[in-house]
Design an enzyme around this catalytic site. Sequence first.
Site, mmCIF file in Angstrom:
data_model
loop_
_atom_site.group_PDB
_atom_site.id
_atom_site.type_symbol
_atom_site.label_atom_id
_atom_site.label_comp_id
_atom_site.label_asym_id
_atom_site.label_seq_id
_atom_site.Cartn_x
_atom_site.Cartn_y
_atom_site.Cartn_z
ATOM 1 N N ILE A 62 8.727 -10.282 -37.773
ATOM 2 C CA ILE A 62 8.996 -11.110 -38.949
ATOM 3 C C ILE A 62 7.963 -10.668 -39.990
ATOM 4 C CG2 ILE A 62 7.644 -12.984 -37.874
ATOM 5 C CD1 ILE A 62 9.168 -15.014 -39.454
ATOM 6 N N SER A 63 8.421 -10.376 -41.200
ATOM 7 C CA SER A 63 7.530 -9.821 -42.227
ATOM 8 C C SER A 63 6.415 -10.806 -42.588
ATOM 9 C CB SER A 63 8.313 -9.517 -43.509
ATOM 10 O OG SER A 63 9.383 -8.660 -43.238
#
Length: 230
Positions: A62-63
Amino acid sequence: MEDYKEQRDRLVSYLKASGIVRSDKVERAFLTVPREEFVSGEMKAHAYVDTPLPLMHTGQTISAPSMLAYMVEALELEAHHKVLEIGAGSGYAAAIMAEAIRGSGDSTSCYKVLAIEIDQDLVSYARDNLQRCGYSDHVDVILGDGSLGLTDEAPFDRIMVSAAASEIPRPLLDQLAKNGRMVIPVGSAAWSQELYLVSKDESGKIKEDYMMDVVFVPLKMDSGLSRDEP
Ligand code: SAH
């Protein structure tokens, strides 16, 4: 028990103070969507550290919130936009975009984000997360190869690509609406990727603007849904 709200507020203050979050709608989205619900187990404790986090056993991430904020701000989302995300992962970015769209329109406007994910486990994971957080009416997670876009639903006013492509996939350029915007990391080497803002004008002409150097997981371009990766 962790006070996630306090941590969330602090992260958003930081994103605002550093000029990354600029608009009210993006601020509101980051203040509203609970990132801890989109990461698993012990990662929850790090949900509000500005860093990418692993997604289950998948090797995907997840960024970092700041990276997502740069991308969402660059998209300049409006309530009437039809939005496509490539690489739903946990569903968090799609929820942020759904919330930002809601924040920019009246409460009766109909808004939806379509998010394509190539990994079946992550499709289920994203759908569960979105449902638990109340976003399942506003985000559809679709199993498929996002490098092909979504022909039946095109054109899209906004496209966010959450994995790095060696080049911008032609179908995504074709499926971008006039006056449309797309953010996409481009580059095949893990440590030399560049984030681009791609815009299409009224006449259909494409412009590519470099935004910054980035690090993303690779966009799988093998069109099949085989999960027998090496
Ligand atoms: N936006 C996500 C994180 C994305 S990580 C979040 O907020 O959690 C990148 C994702 O892209 C991974 O889940 C990976 O499985 C997916 N992906 C990679 N290639 C893809 C492709 N061709 N089509 C759709 N999804 C792809």
